[in-house]
Scaffold this motif. Structure first.
Motif, PDB file in Angstrom:
ATOM      1  N   PRO A   2       0.829  -1.212   0.000  1.00  0.00           N
ATOM      2  CA  PRO A   2       0.000   0.000   0.000  1.00  0.00           C
ATOM      3  C   PRO A   2       0.861   1.259   0.000  1.00  0.00           C
ATOM      4  O   PRO A   2       1.984   1.272   0.497  1.00  0.00           O
ATOM      5  N   GLU A   3       0.307   2.313  -0.607  1.00  0.00           N
ATOM      6  CA  GLU A   3       1.023   3.588  -0.641  1.00  0.00           C
ATOM      7  C   GLU A   3       1.002   4.225   0.741  1.00  0.00           C
ATOM      8  O   GLU A   3       0.037   4.077   1.486  1.00  0.00           O
ATOM      9  N   PRO A   4       2.069   4.954   1.074  1.00  0.00           N
ATOM     10  CA  PRO A   4       2.090   5.623   2.387  1.00  0.00           C
ATOM     11  C   PRO A   4       1.050   6.740   2.435  1.00  0.00           C
ATOM     12  O   PRO A   4       0.690   7.317   1.408  1.00  0.00           O
ATOM     13  N   ASP A   5       0.568   7.001   3.627  1.00  0.00           N
ATOM     14  CA  ASP A   5      -0.414   8.057   3.839  1.00  0.00           C
ATOM     15  C   ASP A   5       0.325   9.394   3.958  1.00  0.00           C
ATOM     16  O   ASP A   5       1.148   9.567   4.846  1.00  0.00           O
ATOM     17  N   HIS A   6       0.059  10.308   3.046  1.00  0.00           N
ATOM     18  CA  HIS A   6       0.733  11.604   3.053  1.00  0.00           C
ATOM     19  C   HIS A   6       0.073  12.555   4.041  1.00  0.00           C
ATOM     20  O   HIS A   6      -1.119  12.438   4.328  1.00  0.00           O
ATOM     21  N   ILE A   7       0.847  13.509   4.534  1.00  0.00           N
ATOM     22  CA  ILE A   7       0.336  14.533   5.432  1.00  0.00           C
ATOM     23  C   ILE A   7       0.112  15.802   4.617  1.00  0.00           C
ATOM     24  O   ILE A   7       1.003  16.251   3.891  1.00  0.00           O
ATOM     25  N   MET A   8      -1.091  16.363   4.727  1.00  0.00           N
ATOM     26  CA  MET A   8      -1.439  17.573   3.992  1.00  0.00           C
ATOM     27  C   MET A   8      -1.464  18.759   4.948  1.00  0.00           C
ATOM     28  O   MET A   8      -1.975  18.641   6.056  1.00  0.00           O
ATOM     29  N   ARG A   9      -0.929  19.870   4.506  1.00  0.00           N
ATOM     30  CA  ARG A   9      -0.962  21.090   5.302  1.00  0.00           C
ATOM     31  C   ARG A   9      -2.268  21.833   5.011  1.00  0.00           C
ATOM     32  O   ARG A   9      -3.012  21.507   4.081  1.00  0.00           O
ATOM     33  N   LEU A  10      -2.548  22.863   5.808  1.00  0.00           N
ATOM     34  CA  LEU A  10      -3.816  23.579   5.740  1.00  0.00           C
ATOM     35  C   LEU A  10      -4.110  24.124   4.345  1.00  0.00           C
ATOM     36  O   LEU A  10      -5.232  23.998   3.852  1.00  0.00           O
ATOM     37  N   LYS A  11      -3.126  24.715   3.700  1.00  0.00           N
ATOM     38  CA  LYS A  11      -3.342  25.309   2.376  1.00  0.00           C
ATOM     39  C   LYS A  11      -3.860  24.272   1.377  1.00  0.00           C
ATOM     40  O   LYS A  11      -4.775  24.543   0.601  1.00  0.00           O
ATOM     41  N   THR A  12      -3.317  23.078   1.431  1.00  0.00           N
ATOM     42  CA  THR A  12      -3.748  22.004   0.537  1.00  0.00           C
ATOM     43  C   THR A  12      -5.152  21.522   0.895  1.00  0.00           C
ATOM     44  O   THR A  12      -5.974  21.275   0.008  1.00  0.00           O
ATOM     45  N   VAL A  13      -5.427  21.406   2.184  1.00  0.00           N
ATOM     46  CA  VAL A  13      -6.757  20.971   2.631  1.00  0.00           C
ATOM     47  C   VAL A  13      -7.811  21.987   2.197  1.00  0.00           C
ATOM     48  O   VAL A  13      -8.883  21.609   1.714  1.00  0.00           O
ATOM     49  N   LEU A  14      -7.513  23.269   2.324  1.00  0.00           N
ATOM     50  CA  LEU A  14      -8.438  24.315   1.887  1.00  0.00           C
ATOM     51  C   LEU A  14      -8.728  24.190   0.396  1.00  0.00           C
ATOM     52  O   LEU A  14      -9.885  24.269  -0.032  1.00  0.00           O
ATOM     53  N   ALA A  15      -7.687  23.983  -0.399  1.00  0.00           N
ATOM     54  CA  ALA A  15      -7.855  23.860  -1.849  1.00  0.00           C
ATOM     55  C   ALA A  15      -8.641  22.606  -2.220  1.00  0.00           C
ATOM     56  O   ALA A  15      -9.494  22.645  -3.113  1.00  0.00           O
ATOM     57  N   ARG A  16      -8.364  21.489  -1.554  1.00  0.00           N
ATOM     58  CA  ARG A  16      -9.030  20.222  -1.888  1.00  0.00           C
ATOM     59  C   ARG A  16     -10.495  20.201  -1.487  1.00  0.00           C
ATOM     60  O   ARG A  16     -11.326  19.613  -2.164  1.00  0.00           O
ATOM     61  N   THR A  17     -10.823  20.828  -0.345  1.00  0.00           N
ATOM     62  CA  THR A  17     -12.195  20.746   0.164  1.00  0.00           C
ATOM     63  C   THR A  17     -13.074  21.896  -0.295  1.00  0.00           C
ATOM     64  O   THR A  17     -14.291  21.762  -0.346  1.00  0.00           O
ATOM     65  N   GLY A  18     -12.478  23.052  -0.569  1.00  0.00           N
ATOM     66  CA  GLY A  18     -13.263  24.230  -0.923  1.00  0.00           C
ATOM     67  C   GLY A  18     -13.875  24.914   0.289  1.00  0.00           C
ATOM     68  O   GLY A  18     -14.674  25.827   0.149  1.00  0.00           O
ATOM     69  N   GLY A  43       4.100  22.413  14.070  1.00  0.00           N
ATOM     70  CA  GLY A  43       3.407  22.063  12.834  1.00  0.00           C
ATOM     71  C   GLY A  43       2.368  20.979  13.014  1.00  0.00           C
ATOM     72  O   GLY A  43       2.480  20.116  13.880  1.00  0.00           O
ATOM     73  N   ALA A  44       1.359  21.059  12.175  1.00  0.00           N
ATOM     74  CA  ALA A  44       0.310  20.041  12.181  1.00  0.00           C
ATOM     75  C   ALA A  44      -0.207  19.868  10.763  1.00  0.00           C
ATOM     76  O   ALA A  44      -0.032  20.734   9.908  1.00  0.00           O
ATOM     77  N   GLY A  45      -0.840  18.747  10.510  1.00  0.00           N
ATOM     78  CA  GLY A  45      -1.390  18.486   9.194  1.00  0.00           C
ATOM     79  C   GLY A  45      -2.474  17.427   9.280  1.00  0.00           C
ATOM     80  O   GLY A  45      -2.794  16.928  10.355  1.00  0.00           O
ATOM     81  N   TRP A  46      -3.030  17.102   8.144  1.00  0.00           N
ATOM     82  CA  TRP A  46      -4.105  16.119   8.059  1.00  0.00           C
ATOM     83  C   TRP A  46      -3.627  14.924   7.263  1.00  0.00           C
ATOM     84  O   TRP A  46      -2.893  15.077   6.284  1.00  0.00           O
ATOM     85  N   ARG A  47      -4.065  13.740   7.656  1.00  0.00           N
ATOM     86  CA  ARG A  47      -3.787  12.548   6.851  1.00  0.00           C
ATOM     87  C   ARG A  47      -4.594  12.661   5.563  1.00  0.00           C
ATOM     88  O   ARG A  47      -5.805  12.914   5.590  1.00  0.00           O
ATOM     89  N   GLU A  48      -3.941  12.421   4.448  1.00  0.00           N
ATOM     90  CA  GLU A  48      -4.612  12.518   3.153  1.00  0.00           C
ATOM     91  C   GLU A  48      -5.771  11.534   3.054  1.00  0.00           C
ATOM     92  O   GLU A  48      -6.831  11.854   2.515  1.00  0.00           O
ATOM     93  N   SER A  49      -5.612  10.350   3.614  1.00  0.00           N
ATOM     94  CA  SER A  49      -6.682   9.346   3.551  1.00  0.00           C
ATOM     95  C   SER A  49      -7.930   9.822   4.295  1.00  0.00           C
ATOM     96  O   SER A  49      -9.057   9.584   3.843  1.00  0.00           O
ATOM     97  N   ASP A  50      -7.754  10.499   5.437  1.00  0.00           N
ATOM     98  CA  ASP A  50      -8.903  11.024   6.184  1.00  0.00           C
ATOM     99  C   ASP A  50      -9.635  12.095   5.387  1.00  0.00           C
ATOM    100  O   ASP A  50     -10.867  12.107   5.332  1.00  0.00           O
ATOM    101  N   VAL A  51      -8.874  12.996   4.777  1.00  0.00           N
ATOM    102  CA  VAL A  51      -9.492  14.065   3.984  1.00  0.00           C
ATOM    103  C   VAL A  51     -10.192  13.468   2.762  1.00  0.00           C
ATOM    104  O   VAL A  51     -11.306  13.872   2.427  1.00  0.00           O
TER     105      VAL A  51
END
Length: 65
Positions: A2-18, A43-51
């Motif tokens: 399986p591919e590793p779960d990437h960590i997304m920062r706030l700017k990316t989460v904002l862009a992905r979710t709208g 620093g903090a971030g979100w798991r890409e799989s959760d988002v």
């Protein structure tokens, strides 16, 4: 393998979710959006799989217990 779960920062989460920054943090407090994970002292971030799960079905998403 399986591919590793990437960590997304706030700017990316904002862009992905709208969503806005305040909406994301409100939804985290309500339990209807994935919470951040700590990646360093400041620093903090979100798991890409959760988002991605939230994007796939935002209404049904709930924090896993």
């Amino acid at each position: 393998m399986p591919e590793p779960d990437h960590i997304m920062r706030l700017k990316t989460v904002l862009a992905r979710t709208g969503l806005s920054r305040s909406t994301i943090y409100r939804k985290i407090a309500e339990g209807s959006f994935p919470a951040q994970i700590k990646i360093s002292i400041t620093g903090a971030g979100w798991r890409e799989s959760d988002v991605n799960r939230w994007i796939a079905d935002p209404v049904a998403w709930r924090k896993e217990r």
